[in-house]
Design an enzyme around this catalytic site. Structure first.
Site, PDB file in Angstrom:
ATOM      1  N   LYS A 175     -10.533  -2.097   5.527  1.00 52.89           N
ATOM      2  CA  LYS A 175     -11.743  -1.941   6.340  1.00 52.89           C
ATOM      3  C   LYS A 175     -12.779  -3.042   6.061  1.00 52.89           C
ATOM      4  CE  LYS A 175     -15.118   0.140   3.518  1.00 52.89           C
ATOM      5  NZ  LYS A 175     -14.522  -0.209   2.253  1.00 52.89           N
ATOM      6  N   LYS A 196     -14.116  -6.923  -0.698  1.00 57.47           N
ATOM      7  CA  LYS A 196     -15.522  -6.912  -0.271  1.00 57.47           C
ATOM      8  C   LYS A 196     -16.147  -8.290  -0.442  1.00 57.47           C
ATOM      9  CE  LYS A 196     -16.013  -2.195  -1.877  1.00 57.47           C
ATOM     10  NZ  LYS A 196     -15.260  -1.663  -0.739  1.00 57.47           N
ATOM     11  N   LYS A 213       0.826  -1.219   0.000  1.00 51.60           N
ATOM     12  CA  LYS A 213       0.000   0.000   0.000  1.00 51.60           C
ATOM     13  C   LYS A 213       0.854   1.260   0.000  1.00 51.60           C
ATOM     14  CE  LYS A 213      -4.464  -1.244   0.920  1.00 51.60           C
ATOM     15  NZ  LYS A 213      -5.637  -0.746   0.258  1.00 51.60           N
TER      16      LYS A 213
HETATM   17  P1  ADP Z   1     -14.965   1.676  -1.161  1.00 52.06           P
HETATM   18  O1  ADP Z   1     -14.437   3.036  -0.859  1.00 52.06           O
HETATM   19  O2  ADP Z   1     -16.447   1.582  -0.958  1.00 52.06           O
HETATM   20  O3  ADP Z   1     -14.198   0.565  -0.503  1.00 52.06           O
HETATM   21  P2  ADP Z   1     -13.740   0.872  -3.699  1.00 52.06           P
HETATM   22  O4  ADP Z   1     -13.476   1.892  -4.745  1.00 52.06           O
HETATM   23  O5  ADP Z   1     -12.602   0.333  -2.917  1.00 52.06           O
HETATM   24  O6  ADP Z   1     -14.859   1.524  -2.759  1.00 52.06           O
HETATM   25  O7  ADP Z   1     -14.517  -0.368  -4.345  1.00 52.06           O
HETATM   26  C1  ADP Z   1     -15.711  -0.199  -5.092  1.00 52.06           C
HETATM   27  C2  ADP Z   1     -15.431  -0.147  -6.583  1.00 52.06           C
HETATM   28  O8  ADP Z   1     -15.002  -1.441  -7.061  1.00 52.06           O
HETATM   29  C3  ADP Z   1     -16.606   0.151  -7.466  1.00 52.06           C
HETATM   30  O9  ADP Z   1     -16.869   1.522  -7.524  1.00 52.06           O
HETATM   31  C4  ADP Z   1     -16.196  -0.432  -8.832  1.00 52.06           C
HETATM   32  O10 ADP Z   1     -15.690   0.569  -9.677  1.00 52.06           O
HETATM   33  C5  ADP Z   1     -15.056  -1.387  -8.486  1.00 52.06           C
HETATM   34  N1  ADP Z   1     -15.182  -2.761  -8.980  1.00 52.06           N
HETATM   35  C6  ADP Z   1     -14.123  -3.527  -9.336  1.00 52.06           C
HETATM   36  N2  ADP Z   1     -14.497  -4.744  -9.737  1.00 52.06           N
HETATM   37  C7  ADP Z   1     -15.861  -4.769  -9.651  1.00 52.06           C
HETATM   38  C8  ADP Z   1     -16.842  -5.773  -9.935  1.00 52.06           C
HETATM   39  N3  ADP Z   1     -16.507  -6.980 -10.373  1.00 52.06           N
HETATM   40  N4  ADP Z   1     -18.142  -5.462  -9.710  1.00 52.06           N
HETATM   41  C9  ADP Z   1     -18.500  -4.235  -9.260  1.00 52.06           C
HETATM   42  N5  ADP Z   1     -17.617  -3.250  -8.973  1.00 52.06           N
HETATM   43  C10 ADP Z   1     -16.302  -3.497  -9.168  1.00 52.06           C
HETATM   44 MG    MG Z   2     -12.090   0.132  -0.854  1.00 50.38          MG
END
Ligand code: ADP
Ligand code: MG
Length: 318
Positions: A213, A275, A128
Site C-alpha cells: 500500500k 515507506k 508474501k
Molecule cells: P503499517 O501497518 O503502518 O504499514 P508497519 O508495521 O508495516 O506498519 O511499519 C511500521 C513499523 O516499522 C513501526 O511500527 C516500527 O516498529 C517498524 N520499523 C522498522 N524499522 C524502523 C525504523 N528504522 N524506524 C522506525 N520504525 C521502524
Molecule cells: Mg506495512
C-alpha cells in the site's frame, strides 16, 4: 493555502478485527477531519493485511466445506472484498465526523484496480505468505490443482506465498481525479489496489499478488499530482539504528539522504523500508513535493511542520 494530500493509513488506523476496526476508524476519522477542516483536499488509501487475511481464510473454509460447489476465491476478489468492507467503515466514520463538525462533504470509496507488470521479477520470487497454515498434503493438492506456490513456514506448516509486484498505474485514476475535483473525499487504492494485468483487448485479469500500500499510495499521489504524501503508521518518526544503540529519530531529509540510509540497511524490509522508499520516490517526482511519515494522531502537527519525518528535495534543517 490548502494542499492536495494523499494519506496512506497503516494497520493501526484500522485495527485487526471487526470490533477493533469499528473503534479505530473513529479516531482515524478525527485525524482526517482535522486536515479537511484546515482546508486541505484529502485522498485516502489504506492497508488491508488483517482484513484480507480474514476474508481469504473464510473463503478457503467455504471451499474446504463444499469442494464440489465452491472453487477457491481468487486473491484479487478477496482484495476487492476488503476494499469494500474497509471503505464502508471509513466512509461511514468520516461522514459522521464531518457532519458533526458542520462540514458538508461527500465521502466515497472507489474500488481500485492497479496495473502490475506480468514480467515483474517479483512473480518469479513470491515473498508474501498469505492465508491459513496447511498440511503438506493440502499444500500439494493446491500446487497440483491450482498452480499455487507454497513454502514451509518455520516449522509451523505450509502456507501459500504470492508475489508483491510494483504498482505501475491506477486504472480508475480519471474517476478518482474527477471526484476529488468535485470536492469529494475519496478512499482509493485500498490494500494497495486490486492487482490486474492487461490481457487481450480491453480485458484486465486479476493477478494472484498483493501490492504494497505504501508504493500504491506513492503512485496515487503522483498520478493525482498531489503536493504531499502522508504515511500514517505506528511510529512518530523513522529512525536510523532503530531499536539499537545510537538510535536517532529523523526530522527532515532529502531523497538522496534517505537513499543512503536505505542502502545502509536502517529500515526493516516489509515495514519501514517501503515507506521511506515510497516517500523518497514521491519527493523526487516533482518540484515542491514532500512526503511525511508520522503517527496517525500527529497528522495535523506533522502537516504544520511540528513533527514526523519529512522527505523533500531541499530539506530545511531547522
Ligand atoms: P503499517 O501497518 O503502518 O504499514 P508497519 O508495521 O508495516 O506498519 O511499519 C511500521 C513499523 O516499522 C513501526 O511500527 C516500527 O516498529 C517498524 N520499523 C522498522 N524499522 C524502523 C525504523 N528504522 N524506524 C522506525 N520504525 C521502524
Ligand atoms: Mg506495512
Amino acid at each position: 493555502m490548502g494542499k492536495r494530500i494523499v494519506i496512506a493509513l497503516g494497520g493501526n488506523a484500522l485495527g485487526s478485527d471487526l470490533p477493533e476496526q469499528m473503534i479505530a476508524v473513529k479516531q482515524t476519522a478525527r485525524a482526517i477531519a482535522d486536515l479537511i477542516e484546515d482546508g486541505h483536499q484529502v485522498i485516502l488509501s489504506h492497508g488491508n493485511g488483517p482484513q484480507v487475511g480474514m476474508i481469504q481464510k473464510a473463503m478457503a473454509e467455504l471451499t474446504r466445506s463444499e469442494p464440489e460447489k465452491y472453487i477457491p476465491c481468487p486473491l484479487s476478489v478477496c482484495v476487492a472484498m476488503s476494499q469494500g468492507y474497509i471503505g464502508y467503515d471509513l466512509q461511514n466514520a468520516l461522514r459522521e465526523e464531518l457532519l458533526d463538525r458542520g462540514i458538508q462533504k461527500g465521502v466515497a470509496t472507489v474500488l481500485t484496480q492497479v496495473e502490475v507488470d506480468p514480467a515483474d521479477p517479483a512473480f518469479a520470487h513470491p515473498t508474501k505468505p498469505i492465508g491459513a497454515f496447511m498440511t503438506k498434503e493440502e499444500a500439494d493438492k493446491l500446487v497440483a490443482q491450482r498452480d499455487y506456490q507454497v513454502v514451509e513456514d518455520a516449522g509451523r506448516g505450509w502456507r501459500r506465498v504470492v508475489a508483491s509486484p510494483r504498482p505501475q498505474s491506477i486504472v480508475e485514476i480519471e474517476s478518482i481525479r474527477d471526484m476529488v475535483e468535485a470536492g469529494l473525499v475519496v478512499v482509493a487504492c485500498g490494500g494497495g489496489g486490486i492487482p490486474v494485468f492487461k490481457t487481450e483487448g480491453h480485458h484486465l485479469k486479476g493477478a494472484a499478488a498483493v501490492i504494497d500500500k505504501d508504493f500504491a499510495s506513492c503512485v496515487l499521489a503522483q498520478q493525482l499530482q498531489a503536493d504531499t504524501l502522508i504515511i500514517l503508521t505506528a511510529v512518530e518518526k523513522a529512525a536510523i539504528n532503530f531499536g539499537k544503540p545510537g538510535q536517532k529519530w529523523l526530522d527532515a531529509l532529502t531523497p538522496e539522504e534517505a537513499e543512503e540510509y536505505m542502502a545502509q540497511g536502517h529500515f526493516a524490509p516489509g515495514s519501514m523500508l517501503p515507506k521511506v522508499q515510497a516517500a523518497a520516490e514521491f519527493a523526487k517526482s516533482g518540484p515542491g513535493r514532500s512526503a511525511l511519515i508520522t503517527l496517525l494522531e500527529k497528522a495535523r502537527d506533522g502537516v504544520a511542520g511540528k513533527t514526523g519525518t519529512v522527505i523533500r528535495q531541499y530539506s530545511q534543517h531547522t
